[in-house]
Write a protein that holds these residues in place. Structure first.
Motif, PDB file in Angstrom:
ATOM      1  N   GLU A  31     -67.649 -51.916 -30.293  1.00  0.00           N
ATOM      2  CA  GLU A  31     -67.104 -53.219 -30.658  1.00  0.00           C
ATOM      3  C   GLU A  31     -65.633 -53.050 -31.030  1.00  0.00           C
ATOM      4  O   GLU A  31     -65.219 -52.006 -31.530  1.00  0.00           O
ATOM      5  N   ILE A 182     -66.444 -57.161 -32.341  1.00  0.00           N
ATOM      6  CA  ILE A 182     -67.149 -57.812 -31.242  1.00  0.00           C
ATOM      7  C   ILE A 182     -66.966 -56.975 -29.982  1.00  0.00           C
ATOM      8  O   ILE A 182     -65.907 -56.376 -29.772  1.00  0.00           O
ATOM      9  N   ARG A 183     -68.005 -56.915 -29.144  1.00  0.00           N
ATOM     10  CA  ARG A 183     -67.892 -56.170 -27.894  1.00  0.00           C
ATOM     11  C   ARG A 183     -66.897 -56.867 -26.961  1.00  0.00           C
ATOM     12  O   ARG A 183     -66.820 -58.102 -26.935  1.00  0.00           O
ATOM     13  N   ASP A 185     -66.892 -57.452 -23.742  1.00  0.00           N
ATOM     14  CA  ASP A 185     -67.469 -58.411 -22.807  1.00  0.00           C
ATOM     15  C   ASP A 185     -67.899 -59.686 -23.508  1.00  0.00           C
ATOM     16  O   ASP A 185     -67.783 -60.790 -22.942  1.00  0.00           O
ATOM     17  N   GLU A 186     -68.359 -59.588 -24.755  1.00  0.00           N
ATOM     18  CA  GLU A 186     -68.754 -60.773 -25.500  1.00  0.00           C
ATOM     19  C   GLU A 186     -67.530 -61.599 -25.905  1.00  0.00           C
ATOM     20  O   GLU A 186     -67.575 -62.836 -25.900  1.00  0.00           O
ATOM     21  N   ALA A 187     -66.441 -60.923 -26.246  1.00  0.00           N
ATOM     22  CA  ALA A 187     -65.208 -61.633 -26.581  1.00  0.00           C
ATOM     23  C   ALA A 187     -64.683 -62.393 -25.369  1.00  0.00           C
ATOM     24  O   ALA A 187     -64.243 -63.547 -25.480  1.00  0.00           O
ATOM     25  N   ALA A 189     -66.501 -63.494 -22.898  1.00  0.00           N
ATOM     26  CA  ALA A 189     -67.425 -64.609 -22.659  1.00  0.00           C
ATOM     27  C   ALA A 189     -67.103 -65.782 -23.582  1.00  0.00           C
ATOM     28  O   ALA A 189     -67.145 -66.953 -23.157  1.00  0.00           O
ATOM     29  N   GLU A 190     -66.768 -65.490 -24.842  1.00  0.00           N
ATOM     30  CA  GLU A 190     -66.405 -66.559 -25.767  1.00  0.00           C
ATOM     31  C   GLU A 190     -65.111 -67.236 -25.332  1.00  0.00           C
ATOM     32  O   GLU A 190     -64.962 -68.453 -25.445  1.00  0.00           O
ATOM     33  N   SER A 210     -63.679 -53.620 -21.247  1.00  0.00           N
ATOM     34  CA  SER A 210     -65.039 -54.087 -20.943  1.00  0.00           C
ATOM     35  C   SER A 210     -65.647 -53.332 -19.771  1.00  0.00           C
ATOM     36  O   SER A 210     -66.877 -53.259 -19.642  1.00  0.00           O
ATOM     37  N   SER A 216     -74.397 -49.153 -25.645  1.00  0.00           N
ATOM     38  CA  SER A 216     -74.635 -49.800 -26.934  1.00  0.00           C
ATOM     39  C   SER A 216     -74.023 -48.996 -28.071  1.00  0.00           C
ATOM     40  O   SER A 216     -73.705 -49.543 -29.129  1.00  0.00           O
TER      41      SER A 216
END
Length: 311
Positions: A31, A182-183, A185-187, A189-190, A210, A216
């Motif tokens: 993250e 935050i990961r 890829d998740e950032a 996506a947001e 990413s 994980s």
């Protein structure tokens, strides 16, 4: 770092970019630390960024120290280690009190770490591209990005003894209103869902990470890949984004920012190194699409980059 654009027919000379630094902190869960700027800020209002800020010659002698100090002020994470076996990382209460004292200029960051016999872990910071704000922008920055890992070779960002992670905390709205890991890829996506906003440098770096930080938990191979980028041409790349002229009749309201190595910027024919950017009010980006069709590990053309990082 702002990418806001104003009309190019300004009579005055463009402002000189201010030296600054930004720190990408990666924890053991792959993250990345991100902070959200205060929506009332005079620049980058509400934007999600890596902690960072302007070089202060009264406080530090290097951009690495700028990055470490700003990360401490904005998130409370201290990239430092005890200078000897008798010293310890201070308690959370002491760290929180110190960060506000440093931010309020009641003490300097160097005075704080000296008082507690600490040493800033500057050697753990790896260069990870430099960005210079376009000439059209009203405020310009010459920003050196660094990347570092937690836990590293020291007690950086962790309490002594149990090594329990210290969670990032915002600075009470002085500059940032939120701080979290935050990961990448998740950032992204947001951002794509328009829950948060980025500027092009943050998007570019998160996009790059990413594709590396996929596990994980952080692996040795992933760290080596990031270190390889840092020590190669990628880490020394200097970005001077330029707006690509588009036909006036084009119905597309987006802006194309070209980077060094693009076919329009000295790269081989067909090579793309550019971002399609849509901007909202105040020059804040609402959408970014990166076009980079070469391998950043093996296919960077060094002759098209200014590796000297001159302003």
């Amino acid at each position: 770092m702002s990418m806001s654009l104003t009309p190019s027919n300004q009579a005055s000379a463009p402002p000189t970019p201010r030296p600054s630094a930004s720190l990408v902190i990666i924890n053991e869960r792959n993250e990345v630390l991100m902070v959200q700027r205060n929506p009332q800020a005079s620049s980058f209002a509400g934007v999600t960024v890596f902690p960072g800020g302007n070089f202060d010659k009264k406080q530090e002698s290097s951009l690495k120290m700028t990055a470490i100090r700003e990360a401490f002020e904005e998130s409370g994470l201290l990239i430092a280690r005890p200078s000897d076996n008798l010293s310890r990382i201070p308690s959370d209460d002491v760290l929180d009190e110190a960060r506000f004292a440093v931010h309020g200029q009641k003490t300097t960051f160097q005075q704080f770490i000296n008082e507690y016999n600490l040493v800033a872990d500057a050697e753990s910071l790896l260069p990870f591209t430099t960005w210079i704000t376009p000439k059209e922008a009203p405020r310009r920055f010459h920003t050196q990005f660094y990347v570092t890992f937690l836990p590293g070779t020291s007690a950086s960002g962790f309490m002594a003894g149990s090594k329990q992670e210290r969670l990032p905390k915002p600075d009470g709205g002085q500059e940032v209103i939120a701080a979290r890991f935050i990961r990448p890829d998740e950032a992204l996506a947001e951002f794509n869902a328009r829950k948060i906003t980025f500027m092009p440098p943050q998007f570019y770096i998160l996009y790059t990470l990413s594709n590396i930080l996929r596990s994980s938990t952080n692996t040795f191979e992933e760290r080596v890949a990031v270190q390889r980028l840092s020590s190669g041409y990628f880490g020394r790349m200097v970005f001077n984004p330029r707006r690509l002229a588009q036909p006036q009749s084009s119905p597309d309201a987006s802006t194309v920012l070209t980077y060094e190595g693009d076919e329009t910027r000295g790269g081989f024919p067909g090579r793309l190194h550019r971002a399609v950017v849509k901007m909202g009010k105040g020059g804040i980006t609402t959408a970014i699409t990166l076009h980079r069709n070469f391998d950043i590990f093996t296919e960077i053309e060094p002759h098209v980059f200014d590796v000297s990082s001159k302003l």
